[in-house]
Design a protein around this motif. Structure first.
Motif, PDB file in Angstrom:
ATOM      1  N   SER A 173      12.089   4.379  13.616  1.00 62.56           N
ATOM      2  CA  SER A 173      11.732   2.979  13.775  1.00 62.56           C
ATOM      3  C   SER A 173      10.429   2.834  14.542  1.00 62.56           C
ATOM      4  CB  SER A 173      12.866   2.236  14.503  1.00 62.56           C
ATOM      5  OG  SER A 173      12.577   0.858  14.605  1.00 62.56           O
ATOM      6  N   ALA A 174      10.214   3.695  15.539  1.00 65.09           N
ATOM      7  CA  ALA A 174       8.960   3.661  16.297  1.00 65.09           C
ATOM      8  C   ALA A 174       7.780   4.003  15.401  1.00 65.09           C
ATOM      9  CB  ALA A 174       9.041   4.633  17.473  1.00 65.09           C
ATOM     10  N   ILE A 175       7.935   4.995  14.560  1.00 72.88           N
ATOM     11  CA  ILE A 175       6.855   5.380  13.644  1.00 72.88           C
ATOM     12  C   ILE A 175       6.530   4.244  12.697  1.00 72.88           C
ATOM     13  CG2 ILE A 175       6.293   6.878  11.692  1.00 72.88           C
ATOM     14  CD1 ILE A 175       5.924   8.250  14.321  1.00 72.88           C
ATOM     15  N   GLU A 176       7.565   3.576  12.197  1.00 72.89           N
ATOM     16  CA  GLU A 176       7.346   2.456  11.284  1.00 72.89           C
ATOM     17  C   GLU A 176       6.529   1.350  11.961  1.00 72.89           C
ATOM     18  OE1 GLU A 176       7.657  -0.025   7.868  1.00 72.89           O
ATOM     19  OE2 GLU A 176       7.968   2.136   8.171  1.00 72.89           O
ATOM     20  N   LYS A 177       6.831   1.084  13.209  1.00 69.64           N
ATOM     21  CA  LYS A 177       6.116   0.032  13.924  1.00 69.64           C
ATOM     22  C   LYS A 177       4.698   0.465  14.287  1.00 69.64           C
ATOM     23  CE  LYS A 177      10.193  -2.382  15.528  1.00 69.64           C
ATOM     24  NZ  LYS A 177      10.941  -1.890  14.359  1.00 69.64           N
ATOM     25  N   LEU A 178       4.496   1.743  14.591  1.00 74.00           N
ATOM     26  CA  LEU A 178       3.147   2.231  14.860  1.00 74.00           C
ATOM     27  C   LEU A 178       2.283   2.172  13.609  1.00 74.00           C
ATOM     28  CD1 LEU A 178       3.858   5.318  17.163  1.00 74.00           C
ATOM     29  CD2 LEU A 178       2.883   3.127  17.839  1.00 74.00           C
ATOM     30  N   LEU A 179       2.913   2.266  12.456  1.00 76.71           N
ATOM     31  CA  LEU A 179       2.174   2.180  11.196  1.00 76.71           C
ATOM     32  C   LEU A 179       1.924   0.736  10.772  1.00 76.71           C
ATOM     33  CD1 LEU A 179       3.992   4.939   9.096  1.00 76.71           C
ATOM     34  CD2 LEU A 179       1.608   5.012   9.840  1.00 76.71           C
ATOM     35  N   ARG A 180       2.974  -0.100  10.861  1.00 76.86           N
ATOM     36  CA  ARG A 180       2.926  -1.432  10.254  1.00 76.86           C
ATOM     37  C   ARG A 180       2.593  -2.556  11.224  1.00 76.86           C
ATOM     38  NH1 ARG A 180       2.445   0.177   5.115  1.00 76.86           N
ATOM     39  NH2 ARG A 180       4.139   1.582   4.490  1.00 76.86           N
ATOM     40  N   GLN A 181       2.865  -2.352  12.499  1.00 75.35           N
ATOM     41  CA  GLN A 181       2.670  -3.436  13.449  1.00 75.35           C
ATOM     42  C   GLN A 181       1.472  -3.183  14.363  1.00 75.35           C
ATOM     43  OE1 GLN A 181       6.307  -4.594  15.403  1.00 75.35           O
ATOM     44  NE2 GLN A 181       7.426  -4.790  13.478  1.00 75.35           N
ATOM     45  N   VAL A 182       0.421  -2.657  13.762  1.00 75.61           N
ATOM     46  CA  VAL A 182      -0.832  -2.393  14.470  1.00 75.61           C
ATOM     47  C   VAL A 182      -1.963  -3.064  13.705  1.00 75.61           C
ATOM     48  CG1 VAL A 182      -2.465  -0.630  15.242  1.00 75.61           C
ATOM     49  CG2 VAL A 182      -0.007  -0.206  15.419  1.00 75.61           C
ATOM     50  N   ASP A 183      -2.810  -3.756  14.412  1.00 75.53           N
ATOM     51  CA  ASP A 183      -3.968  -4.405  13.796  1.00 75.53           C
ATOM     52  C   ASP A 183      -5.124  -3.398  13.743  1.00 75.53           C
ATOM     53  OD1 ASP A 183      -5.920  -6.056  12.851  1.00 75.53           O
ATOM     54  OD2 ASP A 183      -6.071  -7.304  14.648  1.00 75.53           O
ATOM     55  N   TRP A 184      -5.176  -2.634  12.645  1.00 78.84           N
ATOM     56  CA  TRP A 184      -6.191  -1.596  12.502  1.00 78.84           C
ATOM     57  C   TRP A 184      -7.552  -2.164  12.107  1.00 78.84           C
ATOM     58  CZ3 TRP A 184      -5.386   2.937  14.498  1.00 78.84           C
ATOM     59  CH2 TRP A 184      -4.093   3.460  14.567  1.00 78.84           C
ATOM     60  N   GLY A 185      -7.601  -3.414  11.712  1.00 78.86           N
ATOM     61  CA  GLY A 185      -8.862  -3.942  11.203  1.00 78.86           C
ATOM     62  C   GLY A 185      -9.137  -3.341   9.834  1.00 78.86           C
ATOM     63  N   LEU A 186     -10.397  -3.020   9.561  1.00 80.73           N
ATOM     64  CA  LEU A 186     -10.794  -2.384   8.303  1.00 80.73           C
ATOM     65  C   LEU A 186     -11.235  -0.954   8.582  1.00 80.73           C
ATOM     66  CD1 LEU A 186     -12.831  -5.296   6.662  1.00 80.73           C
ATOM     67  CD2 LEU A 186     -10.447  -4.656   6.246  1.00 80.73           C
ATOM     68  N   LEU A 187     -10.528  -0.004   8.014  1.00 79.37           N
ATOM     69  CA  LEU A 187     -10.821   1.414   8.225  1.00 79.37           C
ATOM     70  C   LEU A 187     -11.085   2.100   6.888  1.00 79.37           C
ATOM     71  CD1 LEU A 187      -8.102   2.510  10.829  1.00 79.37           C
ATOM     72  CD2 LEU A 187     -10.467   1.851  11.289  1.00 79.37           C
ATOM     73  N   ASP A 188     -12.096   2.950   6.877  1.00 80.20           N
ATOM     74  CA  ASP A 188     -12.301   3.812   5.718  1.00 80.20           C
ATOM     75  C   ASP A 188     -11.310   4.971   5.745  1.00 80.20           C
ATOM     76  OD1 ASP A 188     -14.781   2.747   4.311  1.00 80.20           O
ATOM     77  OD2 ASP A 188     -15.516   2.906   6.366  1.00 80.20           O
ATOM     78  N   TYR A 189     -11.057   5.507   6.945  1.00 83.86           N
ATOM     79  CA  TYR A 189     -10.122   6.626   7.097  1.00 83.86           C
ATOM     80  C   TYR A 189      -9.227   6.382   8.309  1.00 83.86           C
ATOM     81  CZ  TYR A 189     -13.795   8.921   4.326  1.00 83.86           C
ATOM     82  OH  TYR A 189     -14.728   9.230   3.377  1.00 83.86           O
ATOM     83  N   LEU A 190      -7.937   6.650   8.148  1.00 80.25           N
ATOM     84  CA  LEU A 190      -7.012   6.721   9.263  1.00 80.25           C
ATOM     85  C   LEU A 190      -6.522   8.156   9.360  1.00 80.25           C
ATOM     86  CD1 LEU A 190      -5.345   5.422  11.526  1.00 80.25           C
ATOM     87  CD2 LEU A 190      -3.549   4.978   9.837  1.00 80.25           C
ATOM     88  N   VAL A 191      -6.875   8.825  10.444  1.00 81.34           N
ATOM     89  CA  VAL A 191      -6.457  10.210  10.665  1.00 81.34           C
ATOM     90  C   VAL A 191      -5.151  10.177  11.460  1.00 81.34           C
ATOM     91  CG1 VAL A 191      -7.040  12.415  11.729  1.00 81.34           C
ATOM     92  CG2 VAL A 191      -8.827  11.057  10.632  1.00 81.34           C
TER      93      VAL A 191
END
Length: 329
Positions: A173-191
């Motif tokens: 559940s923590a991983i899901e929230k770190l992926l989906r509930q973060v405002d990444w803005g616009l990224l060409d690459y997410l490492v």
């Protein structure tokens, strides 16, 4: 701007898993009954109305349900996972310098880092970041930023020495929230800096997020290569392209006499790459400056950009982009 604390985050995860304590029917042909006064649960077996399904039939039914549908991360064009079969091979250091190398090679590209190692987050230390992420008006966590790289990690939500004592479901559940509930803005690459091994976190990420490619990090040592191969085979089983292997700590050069010593063996990762039919993305030397700068939170790509060590990481970044272009073309 609101802040997201560990207590708030942990409470949110507990709400997600609150229904686990409710009695449920676990198997066909069995009832789970609750005795309110005693607080005990009883399993009652009974005959099914029709013929018992064979094992192959049950397996087919499970397979028909399919894997979770992959959903892209909002604002992210391509996701690159950096993984290893075991810990201690320099995976996190490679992930950080890869991200910085991508921006150093092409400043027009935007790159972010997600630390998916919930139990042992390293990105806060490597990127010299500390503090709780702020929350946007949409209750999304805003990544912390340094060197122009937005970063998100469980390490921002807990104290430096606080252990994460969560079971698997809480971690998922923590991983899901770190992926989906973060405002990444616009990224060409997410490492994504993956945890070592081939467990639940790796499967959860690869099954829920479209991955452009995986970078496998290993030392030339035989025992590390065994686990690196397991990691590569896992990504193949879940249809994630393996971009190649980074041979880390490939050689040590004495600073006094310049004699080179292959402490962990020579070209082991190249042999593995040939076996797997993938490329060696680059060789990273075993150098004191890489360790010192990493411990200071000043990755070598930004702290010593003209050094041979930084050049080695930039070459890896170039090779990764080339492989992504080949796969997309």
């Amino acid at each position: 701007m609101a802040h997201c604390s560990y207590s708030k985050f942990s409470h949110l995860l507990k709400l997600t898993t609150a229904n686990l304590n409710k009695p449920t029917v676990l198997w066909t042909g069995r009832d789970v009954q609750h005795a309110p006064q005693s607080g005990k649960y009883f399993i009652r077996f009974h005959k099914t109305s029709g013929p018992e399904r064979s094992l192959p039939e049950r397996q087919k039914q499970h397979m028909a349900r399919g894997l979770p549908k992959q959903k892209p991360i909002a604002g992210v064009k391509q996701v690159i996972v950096v993984a290893s079969g075991k810990g201690g091979v320099g995976k996190s250091t490679t992930a950080v310098n890869l991200a910085l190398g991508l921006t150093a090679n092409d400043p027009s590209k935007t790159v972010g880092i997600l630390d998916a190692d919930v139990y042992g987050p390293s990105i806060p230390k490597l990127m010299s970041l500390k503090g709780n992420p702020e929350l946007t008006d949409n209750n999304l966590m805003r990544p912390l930023m340094n060197f122009g790289i937005p970063c998100m990690s469980m390490g921002f939500l807990v104290e430096d020495i606080a252990p994460i004592v969560w079971r698997g479901l809480m971690v998922m559940s923590a991983i899901e929230k770190l992926l989906r509930q973060v405002d990444w803005g616009l990224l060409d690459y997410l490492v994504i800096d993956m945890p070592p091994g081939t467990g639940d976190v790796q499967l959860s990420i690869t099954q829920n997020v479209p991955i452009a490619g995986a970078v496998i990090v290993s030392t030339p040592q035989d025992i590390a290569l065994l686990d690196a191969r397991r990691g590569a085979e896992m990504f193949r089983k879940v249809n994630v392209p393996v971009l190649g292997i980074v041979q880390n700590m490939s050689v040590f050069q004495c600073p006094k006499c310049n004699h080179q010593t292959h402490i962990f063996g020579a070209d082991g990762a190249r042999t593995l790459a040939d076996t797997l039919g993938v490329q060696v993305l680059g060789d990273i030397p075993l150098h004191l400056s890489i360790r010192e700068m990493s411990d200071r939170g000043q990755p070598v790509v930004v702290s010593s950009p003209d050094s041979p060590e930084a050049e080695a990481y930039r070459k890896v970044a170039t090779a990764v982009v080339q492989r992504l272009e080949e796969l997309s073309g």
